[in-house]
Design an enzyme around this catalytic site. Structure first.
Site, PDB file in Angstrom:
ATOM      1  CD  GLN A  34      -2.773   0.912   2.672  1.00 31.56           C
ATOM      2  OE1 GLN A  34      -2.214   0.456   3.816  1.00 31.56           O
ATOM      3  NE2 GLN A  34      -3.726   1.530   2.639  1.00 31.56           N
ATOM      4  N   GLY A  35       0.736   2.047  -1.122  1.00 27.05           N
ATOM      5  CA  GLY A  35       1.532   3.370  -1.152  1.00 27.05           C
ATOM      6  C   GLY A  35       0.592   4.403  -0.767  1.00 27.05           C
ATOM      7  CB  SER A  74       1.306   6.709   5.447  1.00 26.79           C
ATOM      8  OG  SER A  74       0.026   6.387   5.929  1.00 26.79           O
ATOM      9  CD  GLU A  97      -6.727  -0.408   6.571  1.00 27.52           C
ATOM     10  OE1 GLU A  97      -7.136   0.880   5.988  1.00 27.52           O
ATOM     11  OE2 GLU A  97      -5.822  -0.590   7.248  1.00 27.52           O
ATOM     12  CB  SER A 153      -5.052   7.428  14.471  1.00 30.51           C
ATOM     13  OG  SER A 153      -5.833   8.498  14.543  1.00 30.51           O
ATOM     14  CG  ASN A 154      -7.817   3.757  18.419  1.00 28.44           C
ATOM     15  OD1 ASN A 154      -7.866   3.169  17.457  1.00 28.44           O
ATOM     16  ND2 ASN A 154      -7.751   3.025  19.542  1.00 28.44           N
ATOM     17  CD  GLU A 155      -5.712   9.158  19.042  1.00 28.37           C
ATOM     18  OE1 GLU A 155      -5.322   8.629  18.113  1.00 28.37           O
ATOM     19  OE2 GLU A 155      -5.418   8.825  20.396  1.00 28.37           O
TER      20      GLU A 155
END
Lengths: 391, 378
Positions: A126-127, A129, A245, A376-378
């Site tokens: 996966q490209g 981030s 995902e 992220s969880n945030e």
């Protein structure tokens, strides 16, 4: 409102349980159970065993190997697989790029990629981030400039999981730097990792393992036919992919297996003449985790039942958020049960420290990732506050 | 496994919701009602009876509606949503449930029929000073003399003990716990009612050789039956708590959008919206567990264990949501004039009626070595 599984679903569960505990080699399942790093060959062997039985890509369209299962059946499939220690089909292939190609790709792309993707003949990475584009993915800066029949890619990706094994990359690139909304200038390109100009640098993680990489692109030429869907619509495909995902990312079966493991190990450790498994604080801690995991599993069942039209239920953010916290809590529990032995992470063959205690802390440290990846969880809290609570 | 309600159940929810929002849609209405004895509105109680809700779980032969725990859960949730002070779980699920489980044909017809009609309010007199959520009686005793029974001792706090028309009392007979029926006007019965922090009422109930009728027949220990009836009430309370938690959360979210400080609405502060998101997570996890427990009751599975699981999850969630709802409101959350604090008060009361989260956890911890995993799918 009904508690029991229907006879058909019960039979389905038995079928899955039998398959997963017999058709995938024990050595691979033992490696998963022992939290060992799997080799590329082990991943491939496991996925091909599933694919041969039609169990690698059940959520794909039927013409490309999908099974047209109910959401409950997919849940059972996933949980039984995790509970049996079977490595899941490579997410980059089966949950990410596969469904994107099946939904948005050309007929030629489907024929070229989908069967090979399901069978792990092609290993995708996966490209997405970049160093300056993490949770804020839309700020990505890798560019692709059209030159004749090619796109020329320059830039850098990071956190590319298992990129060292990958044959191909699906890569978000900026194709229109002038777009008014930055999400509108992004496209999705597919290209082989051995294309000239692609270099990969592994990143060592806290547990000593090499799971993620940096990938650099220098004048990488990609044929125009390798663009997925429409130019400058890559953000839509990325959102579609990330939504997929999030489903199944709770990894309930896997956490369940860790709790089983924790209870077994606690039985074998003696504290002040009694097994650790009978210590009141320990039993309460395990009982509370079991209850939280039950609550999560029931929520997953409730959410899959209400996912309409392939779009994830808004509460799927709860699954990611809580699922990652419970995975982390289970790894933490294993470290605490290992106690003083938990420091001996890389003891050699002469050591008396059992393997599970050696890997406990590296695994705990490695699992800090689960509340960071997949949104992220945030980010999940932002989704809940915004799209559910209207804040 | 199926988590969705059918049309009839959705219809029931709408009807109950309409009735209760007429009665308590404005939180001032509730404040007025709980300000005077008996702490609930007799007229609303009568309307619940007219809708058939007070006989919901009882057999039609006993004057009930023959509905199941899912229907009961819907009513409890709507009660909680507006904090209706009518003692539905206490009278119908718990006291009525004991009579339905253990009563003779005559007792069931007499008590449950009148309860369903709204003419008789039963209360379960079980807790004693020094007892802590166990299923057995502790010090109140029952003695037999020539075929008639008399009770001696003190029960306190007894929910709705002063207003109740009929007390279902647990008492020791030898080493066993047995249940007895005592009418509110029995001789040798003294009841002193008072207000609880959540606006409901309890009482000190003193038995001084008070005549009592055994509930059901036989001489065996009825503590296991009490345990089971309490488990069903724990699950129903779980739904009442879900309704209350949902309102506490939506009220808080609305407030974050409306209230301005530093020149902007509070929902511009991520420190606050993230906390609201965590409240939502707690609520949804509790909802799944409580709904599942109701399905276990419906399927007559291991009701006691399922209730403990629901209780643990609900206790944690209701404390989290109750406390955060006040904190995110600020000072107004602590006032009696604004509604949100009352939700926290009721959630705190529910948490301590029939056993709190740590109590449930201790029971679950005791059996954690007996299973490999907890199976949600059955």
């Amino acid at each position: 409102m009904r508690l029991h599984l229907s006879p058909e679903d019960r039979a389905f569960r038995d079928e899955m349980r039998t398959f997963f505990s017999t058709a995938v080699p024990q050595s691979i399942r033992d490696a998963v159970a022992a939290h060992r790093e799997l080799t590329k060959e082990q991943f491939i062997e496991a996925q091909r065993a599933l694919n041969a039985a039609g169990l690698a890509v059940p959520h794909w369209p039927v013409e490309w190997g999908g099974r047209d299962w109910t959401p409950l059946q997919r849940h059972i499939w996933r949980e039984e697989m995790q509970l049996a220690g079977v490595p899941e089909p490579l997410a980059f292939n089966t949950s990410m790029i596969g469904p994107v190609i099946a939904t948005f790709g050309s007929q030629e792309q489907k024929e070229r990629f989908l069967p090979a993707t399901a069978n792990l003949d092609i290993w995708w990475c996966q490209g997405f981030s970049e160093p300056d584009a993490g949770s804020d993915l839309a700020s990505l800066r890798t560019t692709a400039v059209r030159d004749g029949d090619d796109w020329v890619v320059n830039g850098q990706k990071t956190w590319t999981t298992l990129g060292q094994h990958a044959d191909w990359i699906f890569c978000l690139v900026r194709t229109d730097p002038t777009a008014e909304k930055r999400q509108r200038g992004i496209s999705l390109l597919l290209f082989p990792m051995d294309t000239p100009g692609v270099t990969l640098r592994p990143i060592e993680l806290l547990d000593g393992g090499f799971e993620v990489n940096e990938v650099f692109f220098e004048d990488v030429r990609v044929p125009a036919e390798n663009l997925v869907g429409e130019e400058n619509h890559g953000w839509d495909y990325a959102k579609f992919l990330l939504g997929n995902e999030r489903v199944g990312i709770a990894r309930i079966g896997s956490t369940k297996r860790m709790l089983i493991e924790a209870k077994e190990h606690a039985r074998g450790i003696t504290v002040n003449g009694a097994p650790l498994s009978e210590d009141p604080y320990m039993t309460a801690r395990i009982a509370e985790l079991e209850n939280e995991l039950l609550a999560l599993e029931l929520t997953a069942l409730r959410v899959v039942a209400n996912s309409a039209g392939g779009r994830p239920h808004p509460a799927s953010s709860v699954l990611k958020l809580r699922g990652s916290e419970l995975q982390q809590a289970a790894t933490e529990l294993l470290v605490d049960i290992a106690g003083p032995l938990s420091v001996a992470s890389f003891a050699d063959e002469d050591s008396d420290v059992p393997e599970w205690a050696q890997v406990a802390t590296p695994s705990y440290l490695n699992y800090r990732k689960v509340s960071i990846y997949g949104g992220s969880n945030e980010v999940q809290r932002t989704i809940i506050a915004g799209s559910i609570l209207g804040l | 496994m199926e988590f969705s309600y059918d049309d009839e159940q959705n219809g029931l929810r709408e009807a109950v919701s309409a009735l209760l929002s007429r009665a308590y849609g404005d939180s001032e209405q509730r404040r007025r009602v709980v300000g005077t004895d008996p702490g609930f509105d007799e007229k609303t109680w009568g309307q619940l009876a007219e809708m058939g809700l007070l006989g919901l779980p009882f057999a039609e032969a006993d004057g009930g509606m023959g509905a199941g725990p899912v229907e009961v859960s819907i009513v409890a949730e709507e009660i909680g949503r507006v904090l209706a002070p009518e003692p539905f779980v206490e009278a119908v699920v718990l006291a009525g449930g004991l009579v339905a489980d253990l009563g003779t044909d005559a007792q069931r017809a007499e008590v449950l029929g009148a309860l369903a009609e709204g003419t008789l309010l039963p209360a379960f007199a079980h807790t004693e000073i020094g007892s802590r959520w166990q299923a057995s009686a502790q010090s109140v005793t029952a003695t037999e003399d020539g075929g008639s029974w008399r009770l001696t001792g003190v029960k306190e706090p007894v929910p709705n003990g002063a207003r109740a028309d009929l007390l279902v009392v647990s008492a020791l007979v030898g080493g066993a716990t047995r249940l007895f029926l005592v009418p509110g006007d029995a001789e040798g019965l003294t009841r002193t009612g008072y207000r609880n922090h959540d606006g409901t009422r309890s009482a000190k109930v003193t038995f001084a050789g008070t005549p009592a009728q055994p509930l059901g027949e036989g001489t065996g220990d009825q503590a296991p039956a009490i345990e089971k009836a309490q488990a069903r009430a724990r699950v129903a309370y779980g739904h009442e708590a879900l309704g209350a938690m949902e309102t506490a959360l939506t009220t808080t979210a609305e407030y974050l959008k409306a209230r301005k400080q530093f020149g902007v609405p509070l929902n511009k502060f991520q420190a606050l919206t993230f906390r609201a998101a965590d409240m939502y997570v707690s609520l949804e996890l509790a909802r799944s567990t409580v709904m599942w427990a109701t399905l276990v009751v419906d399927a007559d599975g291991d009701v006691v264990a399922a209730a403990d699981r629901a209780r643990l999850q609900t206790s944690r969630a209701s404390r989290h949501i109750g406390k955060e709802a006040i904190q995110l409101h600020g000072g107004i959350g602590v006032t009696a004039e604004y509604k949100v604090g009352h939700y926290t008060s009721r959630l705190t009361a529910i948490d301590h009626l029939l056993g709190d989260g740590d109590w449930a956890l201790a029971r679950l911890a005791g059996s954690v070595g007996e299973h490999q995993t907890v199976d949600a799918l059955q």
